[in-house]
Design an enzyme around this catalytic site. Structure first.
Site, mmCIF file in Angstrom:
data_model
loop_
_atom_site.group_PDB
_atom_site.id
_atom_site.type_symbol
_atom_site.label_atom_id
_atom_site.label_comp_id
_atom_site.label_asym_id
_atom_site.label_seq_id
_atom_site.Cartn_x
_atom_site.Cartn_y
_atom_site.Cartn_z
ATOM 1 N N CYS A 37 17.499 35.420 63.245
ATOM 2 C CA CYS A 37 16.295 34.510 63.598
ATOM 3 C C CYS A 37 15.067 34.940 62.533
ATOM 4 C CB CYS A 37 15.663 34.800 64.952
ATOM 5 S SG CYS A 37 14.245 33.805 65.428
ATOM 6 N N THR A 39 12.187 35.575 63.043
ATOM 7 C CA THR A 39 11.445 36.657 63.805
ATOM 8 C C THR A 39 12.052 38.056 63.552
ATOM 9 O OG1 THR A 39 12.382 36.417 65.839
ATOM 10 C CG2 THR A 39 10.559 35.226 65.628
ATOM 11 N N HIS A 42 10.508 38.819 60.226
ATOM 12 C CA HIS A 42 9.108 39.343 60.565
ATOM 13 C C HIS A 42 9.329 40.813 60.910
ATOM 14 C CE1 HIS A 42 7.763 35.095 61.525
ATOM 15 N NE2 HIS A 42 8.088 35.109 60.168
ATOM 16 N N GLU A 62 20.269 36.183 69.574
ATOM 17 C CA GLU A 62 21.001 34.931 69.652
ATOM 18 C C GLU A 62 22.288 35.054 69.869
ATOM 19 O OE1 GLU A 62 19.396 32.874 66.167
ATOM 20 O OE2 GLU A 62 17.555 32.742 66.574
ATOM 21 N N CYS A 91 9.460 37.929 85.452
ATOM 22 C CA CYS A 91 9.959 38.802 86.874
ATOM 23 C C CYS A 91 9.982 37.599 88.049
ATOM 24 C CB CYS A 91 8.617 39.552 86.884
ATOM 25 S SG CYS A 91 6.914 38.938 87.474
ATOM 26 N N CYS A 105 5.113 35.427 81.431
ATOM 27 C CA CYS A 105 5.164 36.376 82.426
ATOM 28 C C CYS A 105 4.372 37.838 82.029
ATOM 29 C CB CYS A 105 6.654 36.531 82.759
ATOM 30 S SG CYS A 105 6.762 38.038 83.697
ATOM 31 N N ILE A 170 15.640 25.566 62.057
ATOM 32 C CA ILE A 170 14.862 24.910 63.240
ATOM 33 C C ILE A 170 14.521 23.568 63.116
ATOM 34 C CG2 ILE A 170 12.555 25.264 64.223
ATOM 35 C CD1 ILE A 170 14.609 27.270 65.324
ATOM 36 N N GLU A 190 9.637 18.419 52.991
ATOM 37 C CA GLU A 190 10.481 19.814 52.549
ATOM 38 C C GLU A 190 10.517 19.948 51.197
ATOM 39 O OE1 GLU A 190 12.657 22.275 54.133
ATOM 40 O OE2 GLU A 190 13.253 22.829 51.977
ATOM 41 N N GLY A 257 6.495 27.109 63.975
ATOM 42 C CA GLY A 257 6.583 28.482 62.841
ATOM 43 C C GLY A 257 5.628 29.515 63.467
#
Ligand code: ZN
Ligand code: ZN
Length: 336
Positions: A37, A39, A42, A62, A91, A105, A170, A190, A257
């Site tokens: 991913c 992230t 990151h 994933e 939760c 949450c 994505i 793009e 993003g």
């Protein structure tokens, strides 16, 4: 167990890591595939993902795999079942959960660290897979579930023109879903010219390369008067700034993003005011995992349309250090 572990910023290695404990309501999954991913990149670079990073931690969330064992309170899964898991646990009891905002949450946490041989999420986060859906493709349930939440936020109405900024994995999933339901033109913006053909093949009406042409002028020349819905699928400062310029009057923008707080985009507030823009965000994947499984199973979204490669954990470590394949599309680690 073997895992791709992030020891700290820019400190990544394939090494032995303690297996997660199997709780009474947990499902132990032998992971077969785990997608990379944005992230994860990151996190490697010292930024947060959807949540703060606590080191050391295996990257990835994933996943798909096969049930290896179940806790004693588990009734809906058995050894040998083919499954995927939603990494975002909520939760069900806090203020936000009770208001239906499960992605907000107060006790929420990530329960899948998937570039590893095993994960043990609670049973409520585990989903059965249809027989026809391959484990490779099922590892894309999580990113697709996030895409579907983003599209809910985008809330495209009949006849709306839609602009997708960025055609990575994505953006491609966004395009595939939008192209199946469209009643207005779809524009893809793009910078990789090589993606023009894919965009048009998958149902875009117009491909615009901002390196070669003025985006708004090209859109107007194509006869599209107003861009009604826009979704940002890059997360870079420049794209998050430019999308405001591409928006039409009374448009809705979804910033999908993940931005960087250390380098935030300029917010063109006067332009947003004059156009009366609605600017929204999209955080993870509340109640969209089953829909994602179904869409992959029905072929609404086809993994081959955005897959750049399936590689080993060792190759994945190298890919994260020096991105190559991930610039072209989705990269998936094959764990076993
Ligand atoms: Zn993800
Ligand atoms: Zn909660």
């Amino acid at each position: 167990m073997k895992a791709l572990v992030l020891n700290g910023p820019k400190d990544l290695e394939v090494r032995d890591f303690p297996q997660p404990a199997l709780a009474d309501d947990g499902v132990k999954i032998a992971v077969h595939y785990c997608g990379l991913c944005g992230t994860d990149m990151h996190k490697y670079n010292g930024r947060a993902g959807s949540r703060k990073v606590i080191y050391p931690v295996p990257l990835g969330h994933e996943i798909s795999g096969i049930v290896e064992a179940v806790g004693k309170n588990v009734t809906d899964f058995k050894v040998g079942d083919r499954v995927t898991a939603d990494p975002n646990w909520s939760c069900g009891k806090c203020f936000y959960c009770r208001k239906g905002m499960i992605n907000m949450c107060e006790n929420g946490r990530g329960v899948v660290k998937g570039m590893a041989e095993y994960v043990c999420p609670p049973q409520e986060n585990v989903y059965h897979l249809p027989d026809e859906l391959s484990l490779r493709d099922a590892s894309m349930v999580e990113p697709l579930s996030c895409v579907l939440h983003g599209l809910k936020q985008l809330d495209v109405k009949l006849g709306d023109s839609v602009l997708i900024l960025g055609l990575g994995a994505i953006g491609t999933m966004m395009l595939e879903v939008l192209a199946k339901t469209k009643s207005g033109p779809i524009i893809v913006v793009e910078t990789q010219e090589a993606k023009r053909e894919t965009a048009l093949k998958l149902g875009a009406d117009l491909f615009v390369n901002p390196l070669n042409e003025d985006v708004n002028e090209t859109i107007r020349k194509a006869g599209i008067k107003n861009v009604d819905r826009l979704i940002e699928c890059v997360g870079a400062k420049v794209t998050m700034e430019n999308i405001i310029h591409y928006a039409g009057k009374c448009a809705t923008i979804v910033m999908f993003g993940v931005g960087d707080d250390a380098n935030p985009p300029l917010y063109y507030s006067y332009e947003a005011f004059q156009k009366e823009l609605t600017i929204k965000n999209s955080f993870v994947n509340p109640h969209t995992s089953q829909m994602a499984i179904d869409m992959l199973n029905y072929g609404v979204v086809k993994v081959d349309d955005f897959l750049a490669g399936v590689i080993s954990l060792e190759e994945m470590a190298e890919e994260i250090r020096n991105p190559n394949l991930s610039r072209k599309g989705k990269v998936i680690a094959r764990i076993r």
